[in-house]
Design an enzyme around this catalytic site. Sequence first.
Site, PDB file in Angstrom:
ATOM      1  N   ASN A  12       0.781  -1.615   0.232  1.00  0.00           N
ATOM      2  CA  ASN A  12      -0.011  -0.283   0.330  1.00  0.00           C
ATOM      3  C   ASN A  12       0.617   1.757  -0.164  1.00  0.00           C
ATOM      4  O   ASN A  12       1.440   1.214   1.029  1.00  0.00           O
ATOM      5  CB  ASN A  12      -1.030  -0.190   1.635  1.00  0.00           C
ATOM      6  CG  ASN A  12      -1.876   1.352   1.143  1.00  0.00           C
ATOM      7  OD1 ASN A  12      -1.013   2.460   1.014  1.00  0.00           O
ATOM      8  ND2 ASN A  12      -3.019   1.215   1.561  1.00  0.00           N
ATOM      9  N   HIS A  15       0.829   5.921   2.049  1.00  0.00           N
ATOM     10  CA  HIS A  15       1.705   6.905   2.526  1.00  0.00           C
ATOM     11  C   HIS A  15       2.864   7.504   2.470  1.00  0.00           C
ATOM     12  O   HIS A  15       3.211   9.217   2.904  1.00  0.00           O
ATOM     13  CB  HIS A  15       1.736   6.272   4.390  1.00  0.00           C
ATOM     14  CG  HIS A  15       0.896   6.574   4.954  1.00  0.00           C
ATOM     15  ND1 HIS A  15      -0.790   7.452   5.368  1.00  0.00           N
ATOM     16  CD2 HIS A  15       0.032   4.643   5.323  1.00  0.00           C
ATOM     17  CE1 HIS A  15      -1.003   6.665   5.590  1.00  0.00           C
ATOM     18  NE2 HIS A  15      -1.236   5.765   5.961  1.00  0.00           N
ATOM     19  N   HIS A  48      -5.514   3.021  -1.607  1.00  0.00           N
ATOM     20  CA  HIS A  48      -6.743   4.279  -1.225  1.00  0.00           C
ATOM     21  C   HIS A  48      -7.040   6.154  -2.010  1.00  0.00           C
ATOM     22  O   HIS A  48      -6.862   6.550  -0.991  1.00  0.00           O
ATOM     23  CB  HIS A  48      -6.422   3.718   0.316  1.00  0.00           C
ATOM     24  CG  HIS A  48      -8.012   4.186   0.792  1.00  0.00           C
ATOM     25  ND1 HIS A  48      -8.099   3.908   2.266  1.00  0.00           N
ATOM     26  CD2 HIS A  48      -9.080   4.550   0.384  1.00  0.00           C
ATOM     27  CE1 HIS A  48      -9.870   4.612   2.494  1.00  0.00           C
ATOM     28  NE2 HIS A  48     -10.197   4.791   1.914  1.00  0.00           N
ATOM     29  N   THR A 106      -8.537   3.733   8.355  1.00  0.00           N
ATOM     30  CA  THR A 106      -9.578   3.078   8.594  1.00  0.00           C
ATOM     31  C   THR A 106     -10.039   1.804  10.130  1.00  0.00           C
ATOM     32  O   THR A 106      -9.108   1.622  10.034  1.00  0.00           O
ATOM     33  CB  THR A 106      -9.361   2.459   7.736  1.00  0.00           C
ATOM     34  OG1 THR A 106      -9.223   2.431   5.928  1.00  0.00           O
ATOM     35  CG2 THR A 106     -11.003   0.808   6.487  1.00  0.00           C
TER      36      THR A 106
HETATM   37  N1  PXP Z   1      -5.723  -2.922   3.889  1.00  0.00           N
HETATM   38  C1  PXP Z   1      -6.876  -2.303   3.841  1.00  0.00           C
HETATM   39  C2  PXP Z   1      -8.502  -2.409   3.842  1.00  0.00           C
HETATM   40  C3  PXP Z   1      -6.672  -0.598   4.679  1.00  0.00           C
HETATM   41  O1  PXP Z   1      -7.988  -0.008   4.827  1.00  0.00           O
HETATM   42  C4  PXP Z   1      -5.124  -0.552   4.973  1.00  0.00           C
HETATM   43  C5  PXP Z   1      -5.015   0.697   5.493  1.00  0.00           C
HETATM   44  O2  PXP Z   1      -5.351   1.580   4.501  1.00  0.00           O
HETATM   45  C6  PXP Z   1      -4.291  -1.590   4.724  1.00  0.00           C
HETATM   46  C7  PXP Z   1      -4.735  -2.555   4.320  1.00  0.00           C
HETATM   47  C8  PXP Z   1      -2.896  -0.913   5.064  1.00  0.00           C
HETATM   48  O3  PXP Z   1      -2.808  -0.914   6.225  1.00  0.00           O
HETATM   49  P1  PXP Z   1      -1.688  -0.699   7.110  1.00  0.00           P
HETATM   50  O4  PXP Z   1      -1.258   1.342   6.023  1.00  0.00           O
HETATM   51  O5  PXP Z   1      -2.409  -0.158   8.377  1.00  0.00           O
HETATM   52  O6  PXP Z   1      -0.534  -1.559   6.879  1.00  0.00           O
END
Ligand code: PXP
Length: 254
Positions: A12, A15, A48, A106
């Site tokens: 992801n 950030h 996202h 989230t």
């Molecule tokens: N999966 C989903 C559905 C999420 O909403 C998020 C956070 O946006 C993540 C995974 C990744 O979470 P993290 O950034 O805490 O690793």
Amino acid sequence: MTDRHELRLGVNIDHVATIRNARGGGHPDPLRAAHIAAAAGADGITAHLREDRRHISDEDIDRLMDQLTLPLNLEMAATDEMMEIALRHRPHAVCLVPENREERTTEGGLDVAGQHNRLAPMIAELSAASARVSLFIEADQRQLEAAVSLKAPVVELHAGAYCDACFDGDGATAGRELERLQEAATAGASMGLEVHVGHGLTFDTVGPVAAMPEVKELNIGHFLIGEAIFIGLDASIRKMRALMDEARAETLGA
Ligand code: PXP
């Protein structure tokens, strides 16, 4: 996502955009991070697009769709605006998540059981546009049953409670939360759902989740990007990949 790994890693990149947006301009570029992730062993990229566009932008999604070599998992709220964007882009996967304007991240799973009639046509439309629909839910039997009745092929189980308990050093709660994830993974897989897990995973918490044989994919962002400050993005992803593979190999060998 590609199936080159028994357990897939979706990186992801939200950030990277958070840091870019702190100053405006184009650096650091989430697309560059996506290319590094691909080279470091990611199977897919997750982004996202939030209603308030606090990190990923519409232009990021355009560029990811045009230039990404890995499949894109678009996380989004179940709104008309996001549906229009998803149907226009037709990403590999769409993960439906809850979204509250005031939240920092989230905070819980999507109540798919409580929103059945609203979600059903959206899931049908996304599936018809050949997006693999995933529902981000709490590890809860009622939500799993609703996912099946909504004909969603995939659920992503919210790992936040488990990871928070690990962080707080509350071993008993962490153990219970891990058990809850395992039970939901087993139940989901036996109901024909593909099971993913995400939210809050770190080097310290990933092992027991990666060891669950029913889990096919982990989506990890914040920790990887944070750790990249210290060891670099490539190293951060490679280490996560190695920890995941190690934990899964132990399960398969057991
Ligand atoms: N999966 C989903 C559905 C999420 O909403 C998020 C956070 O946006 C993540 C995974 C990744 O979470 P993290 O950034 O805490 O690793």
